[in-house]
Design a protein around this motif. Structure first.
Motif, PDB file in Angstrom:
ATOM      1  N   ALA A 115      12.140  30.502   1.083  1.00 36.90           N
ATOM      2  CA  ALA A 115      12.344  31.071  -0.260  1.00 36.90           C
ATOM      3  C   ALA A 115      11.405  30.450  -1.281  1.00 36.90           C
ATOM      4  O   ALA A 115      11.076  31.079  -2.290  1.00 36.90           O
ATOM      5  N   GLU A 116      10.944  29.230  -1.013  1.00 40.50           N
ATOM      6  CA  GLU A 116       9.990  28.573  -1.908  1.00 40.50           C
ATOM      7  C   GLU A 116       8.563  29.054  -1.687  1.00 40.50           C
ATOM      8  O   GLU A 116       7.656  28.699  -2.439  1.00 40.50           O
ATOM      9  N   GLY A 117       8.361  29.859  -0.642  1.00 36.92           N
ATOM     10  CA  GLY A 117       7.049  30.451  -0.400  1.00 36.92           C
ATOM     11  C   GLY A 117       6.121  29.622   0.459  1.00 36.92           C
ATOM     12  O   GLY A 117       4.906  29.858   0.476  1.00 36.92           O
ATOM     13  N   LEU A 118       6.650  28.647   1.205  1.00 35.38           N
ATOM     14  CA  LEU A 118       5.802  27.798   2.035  1.00 35.38           C
ATOM     15  C   LEU A 118       5.226  28.564   3.219  1.00 35.38           C
ATOM     16  O   LEU A 118       5.872  29.454   3.777  1.00 35.38           O
ATOM     17  N   THR A 119       4.009  28.204   3.597  1.00 37.02           N
ATOM     18  CA  THR A 119       3.373  28.801   4.773  1.00 37.02           C
ATOM     19  C   THR A 119       3.935  28.168   6.037  1.00 37.02           C
ATOM     20  O   THR A 119       4.675  27.172   5.987  1.00 37.02           O
ATOM     21  N   TYR A 177      12.898  28.658  15.176  1.00 36.44           N
ATOM     22  CA  TYR A 177      13.957  28.660  14.158  1.00 36.44           C
ATOM     23  C   TYR A 177      13.895  29.919  13.299  1.00 36.44           C
ATOM     24  O   TYR A 177      14.914  30.515  12.958  1.00 36.44           O
ATOM     25  N   ARG A 178      12.681  30.315  12.976  1.00 36.09           N
ATOM     26  CA  ARG A 178      12.515  31.487  12.119  1.00 36.09           C
ATOM     27  C   ARG A 178      12.971  32.757  12.832  1.00 36.09           C
ATOM     28  O   ARG A 178      13.589  33.631  12.219  1.00 36.09           O
ATOM     29  N   GLN A 179      12.667  32.840  14.115  1.00 40.60           N
ATOM     30  CA  GLN A 179      13.114  34.007  14.876  1.00 40.60           C
ATOM     31  C   GLN A 179      14.635  34.047  14.944  1.00 40.60           C
ATOM     32  O   GLN A 179      15.252  35.120  14.856  1.00 40.60           O
ATOM     33  N   LYS A 180      15.267  32.884  15.091  1.00 45.11           N
ATOM     34  CA  LYS A 180      16.723  32.828  15.111  1.00 45.11           C
ATOM     35  C   LYS A 180      17.300  33.317  13.786  1.00 45.11           C
ATOM     36  O   LYS A 180      18.302  34.031  13.757  1.00 45.11           O
ATOM     37  N   LEU A 181      16.660  32.915  12.682  1.00 43.96           N
ATOM     38  CA  LEU A 181      17.104  33.383  11.367  1.00 43.96           C
ATOM     39  C   LEU A 181      16.970  34.901  11.257  1.00 43.96           C
ATOM     40  O   LEU A 181      17.878  35.580  10.763  1.00 43.96           O
ATOM     41  N   ASN A 182      15.841  35.424  11.715  1.00 45.85           N
ATOM     42  CA  ASN A 182      15.623  36.873  11.651  1.00 45.85           C
ATOM     43  C   ASN A 182      16.682  37.630  12.443  1.00 45.85           C
ATOM     44  O   ASN A 182      17.176  38.679  12.010  1.00 45.85           O
ATOM     45  N   SER A 197       9.688  38.297   6.194  1.00 48.19           N
ATOM     46  CA  SER A 197      10.198  37.324   5.225  1.00 48.19           C
ATOM     47  C   SER A 197      10.901  37.987   4.045  1.00 48.19           C
ATOM     48  O   SER A 197      11.930  37.491   3.565  1.00 48.19           O
ATOM     49  N   ILE A 198      10.352  39.098   3.572  1.00 45.90           N
ATOM     50  CA  ILE A 198      10.952  39.786   2.427  1.00 45.90           C
ATOM     51  C   ILE A 198      12.365  40.249   2.768  1.00 45.90           C
ATOM     52  O   ILE A 198      13.323  40.028   2.018  1.00 45.90           O
ATOM     53  N   GLN A 199      12.499  40.883   3.929  1.00 50.40           N
ATOM     54  CA  GLN A 199      13.810  41.365   4.360  1.00 50.40           C
ATOM     55  C   GLN A 199      14.761  40.201   4.625  1.00 50.40           C
ATOM     56  O   GLN A 199      15.953  40.271   4.304  1.00 50.40           O
ATOM     57  N   LEU A 200      14.222  39.123   5.179  1.00 50.27           N
ATOM     58  CA  LEU A 200      15.038  37.936   5.451  1.00 50.27           C
ATOM     59  C   LEU A 200      15.644  37.391   4.170  1.00 50.27           C
ATOM     60  O   LEU A 200      16.855  37.124   4.096  1.00 50.27           O
ATOM     61  N   LEU A 201      14.849  37.238   3.137  1.00 49.12           N
ATOM     62  CA  LEU A 201      15.331  36.686   1.869  1.00 49.12           C
ATOM     63  C   LEU A 201      16.273  37.652   1.158  1.00 49.12           C
ATOM     64  O   LEU A 201      17.258  37.231   0.556  1.00 49.12           O
TER      65      LEU A 201
END
Length: 229
Positions: free
Chosen positions: A181-185, A203-208, A216-220
């Motif tokens: 959410a802070e916009g980090l790469t 981890y990111r795939q698990k979140l998705n 990322s947009i849809q995730l947030l």
């Protein structure tokens, strides 16, 4: 009808020997889709010892699975959720639409309520965890082939425990979500969390998957809607 696992009296090594190929017996043909070759090879060896099931295909990516299915459709497909080029939940309805006769048994390490229900809603015929005993997997294969839904014991317990349909994030997943959410790469996320880039991707795939997002947009957006941010 859903069949829940009850541990059989015999172990997989006590299963009867495979019938002779000349007897007219038809093996259950299984295909394994998982991005870890060591897991695929181990499963192939153990499944082939079951007596009535044979591994007839293997794939390590979503693309590889779809390509293989063009030439060979198994009776049952053992499908992991997390893969390098996609995920099993999104792949499942594509398989079911084109090859409706193929049974899909999710074989994964994910045991969160939202992931389980999304996989089943996507058309999976069963759901089993990778830490299950081999005889439970064999029972699962035979059950979905018979036309019944199979839910392994641990997954059934998780479904009953979380009847309020809550999305639960681990501490690391929550930390990652706030950093996204802070916009980090990707590299900045890895540095900030002191983790490797591949671990961050996992981890990111698990979140998705948990938040039903594809970017990322849809995730947030989904996270804010669920008051996770």
């Amino acid at each position: 009808m859903v069949k829940h696992y009850r541990k059989p009296r015999k172990t997989i090594m006590e299963t009867k020997k495979a019938p002779s190929s000349t007897s007219g017996f038809q093996f259950i043909r299984a295909m394994i889709v998982d991005d870890h070759k060591i897991i695929v090879d181990g499963l192939e060896r153990l499944i082939n010892e079951s007596g009535d099931i044979r591994v007839s295909g293997k794939a390590y990516t979503v693309a590889g699975c779809l390509e293989s299915l063009k030439d060979h459709q198994p009776d049952v497909l053992l499908l992991d959720i997390s893969m390098p080029d996609g995920n099993g939940i999104d792949l499942c309805p594509r398989i079911k639409e084109k090859y409706p006769q193929v049974k899909v048994l999710m074989l994964t390490s994910y045991n969160e309520f939202v992931t389980i229900t999304r996989a089943l809603d996507a058309g999976a015929d069963g759901y089993i965890l990778k830490n299950a005993e081999m005889d439970e997997l064999i029972e699962g294969i035979r059950t979905v082939i018979s036309g019944k839904r199979f839910i392994c014991g641990d997954t059934d317990a998780q479904l009953k425990k979380n009847e309020n349909n809550l999305i639960e994030l681990t501490r690391r997943e929550t930390e990652l979500l706030h950093l996204i959410a802070e916009g980090l790469t990707l590299s900045q996320l890895a540095d900030k969390m002191c983790l490797g880039i591949n671990t961050i991707r996992d981890y990111r795939q698990k979140l998705n998957i948990k938040l039903d997002a594809h970017n990322s947009i849809q995730l947030l957006q989904n996270a804010r809607a669920l008051k996770l941010l």
